[in-house]
Design a protein around this motif. Structure first.
Motif, PDB file in Angstrom:
ATOM      1  N   ARG A   1       7.532   1.102   8.427  1.00 36.21           N
ATOM      2  CA  ARG A   1       6.437   1.840   7.803  1.00 36.21           C
ATOM      3  C   ARG A   1       6.194   3.169   8.516  1.00 36.21           C
ATOM      4  O   ARG A   1       6.021   4.212   7.875  1.00 36.21           O
ATOM      5  N   ARG A   2       6.201   3.136   9.850  1.00 34.65           N
ATOM      6  CA  ARG A   2       5.982   4.380  10.609  1.00 34.65           C
ATOM      7  C   ARG A   2       7.080   5.395  10.337  1.00 34.65           C
ATOM      8  O   ARG A   2       6.814   6.591  10.197  1.00 34.65           O
TER       9      ARG A   2
ATOM     10  N   ARG B   1       8.947   5.622   7.615  1.00 34.99           N
ATOM     11  CA  ARG B   1       8.792   6.121   6.248  1.00 34.99           C
ATOM     12  C   ARG B   1       7.672   7.159   6.165  1.00 34.99           C
ATOM     13  O   ARG B   1       7.849   8.242   5.578  1.00 34.99           O
ATOM     14  N   GLU B   2       6.534   6.831   6.750  1.00 34.82           N
ATOM     15  CA  GLU B   2       5.393   7.741   6.675  1.00 34.82           C
ATOM     16  C   GLU B   2       5.654   9.047   7.428  1.00 34.82           C
ATOM     17  O   GLU B   2       5.202  10.108   7.000  1.00 34.82           O
TER      18      GLU B   2
ATOM     19  N   THR C   1       7.515   8.108  -0.095  1.00 34.27           N
ATOM     20  CA  THR C   1       6.657   7.122  -0.731  1.00 34.27           C
ATOM     21  C   THR C   1       7.334   5.751  -0.743  1.00 34.27           C
ATOM     22  O   THR C   1       8.564   5.648  -0.634  1.00 34.27           O
ATOM     23  N   ARG C   2       6.532   4.707  -0.915  1.00 32.63           N
ATOM     24  CA  ARG C   2       7.090   3.365  -1.041  1.00 32.63           C
ATOM     25  C   ARG C   2       7.971   3.273  -2.287  1.00 32.63           C
ATOM     26  O   ARG C   2       8.996   2.580  -2.281  1.00 32.63           O
TER      27      ARG C   2
END
Length: 290
Positions: free
Chosen positions: A24-25, A27-28, A33-34
């Motif tokens: 998640r880190r 990707r952000e 985006t998801r």
């Protein structure tokens, strides 16, 4: 909920959570985006969400594709994360009890086995990690009056297997506050209750166990919201988790402000209850009355 598991098979739950939080880190940090991440691995946005929460197993190909999308090219970093994915997919010992183990409780057992500190408050009955076999049998039988005998035996065996965490090589610190109601409510016959009280007295002497009794004489107290469990982990990346069990599911809370409220309640319960030595005296008194 966000979190991860420790060593051995029980560590797989924690590792899933750790890997998910790292994905998640990444990707952000790339502003992806998801939905876009899901497209890259031929999956839905909800699949990415479940992966980042550590609620599903990981395929090596998916991790490799996501790392490429996120610009992780360093072989050492990629290897470390892929290794974490392999470890996260190790089945825990409790999977052999899948026939009697709800999916929502499997996560808890993994987290319980990975915790370095377990804090609990119980009001209905003695906590599962402290139950004798006879008492556990009475509790399960009362809760599932129509269940076949074989299923009851399996559930009791699962509970006894969980208890090994308290005497394992890396046993966690365990702090339990039991409301006097949990000790006075009979499960099984007189001999079962006497055996349970004797067991609590014995277990309370273990160096990693702190056992306190909240007596009726104290009156109203901080545990008015009911039973709960708090789990803390040795991994710095893992936040504390509060586990709230319901009839057919469970809640896992890890938001700092929510966990903080439960931590304050636990502190109040510990401060307001008699200390461990005095609590043992209360247990001895109840044993004489039983």
């Amino acid at each position: 909920m966000t979190a991860v598991e420790s060593s051995g098979a029980s560590g797989s739950v924690v590792r899933r959570i750790l890997l998910g939080s790292q994905l998640r880190r990444l990707r952000e940090s790339r502003g992806i985006t998801r939905e876009a991440a899901g497209y890259s691995i031929r999956a839905s946005e909800s699949k990415i969400s479940r992966m980042e929460l550590g609620r599903v197993s990981f395929k090596a190909r998916d991790i490799e594709d996501l790392l490429t999308l996120y610009g992780v090219s360093d072989e050492r970093e990629r290897g470390s994360l892929l290794g974490l994915a392999r470890e996260a997919n190790v089945a825990g010992w409790w999977h052999s009890f899948g026939d009697v183990l709800p999916g929502w409780f499997q996560t808890y057992i993994g987290l319980e086995g990975a915790a370095s500190l377990i804090r609990v408050y119980e009001v209905q009955f003695v906590h599962g990690l402290l139950q004798t076999e006879a008492y556990a049998h009475a509790v399960v039988s009362r809760g599932m009056p129509d269940a076949p005998r074989a299923e009851i035996e399996r559930r009791v065996a699962l509970r006894l297997e969980r208890q090994k965490v308290l005497v394992s090589e890396n046993a966690p610190l365990f702090h339990a506050v039991l409301d006097e109601a949990a000790l006075r409510r009979p499960y099984g016959d007189r001999s079962v209750m006497r055996g349970q009280l004797r067991h609590l007295i014995e277990v309370s002497e273990h160096p990693n166990v702190t056992l306190q009794v909240m007596p009726f004489t104290f009156g109203g107290h901080a545990g008015e919201s009911g039973a709960f469990t708090m789990l803390s982990f040795p991994e710095s990346d893992l936040s504390d988790v509060v586990y709230l069990e319901q009839l057919t599911s469970a809640l896992y809370l890890d938001k700092r402000e929510e966990v903080g409220q439960y931590a304050r309640v636990m502190e109040r319960l510990g401060a307001d209850s008699p200390d461990p030595a005095e609590s043992r005296d209360l247990l001895r008194g109840l044993l004489q009355l039983t």
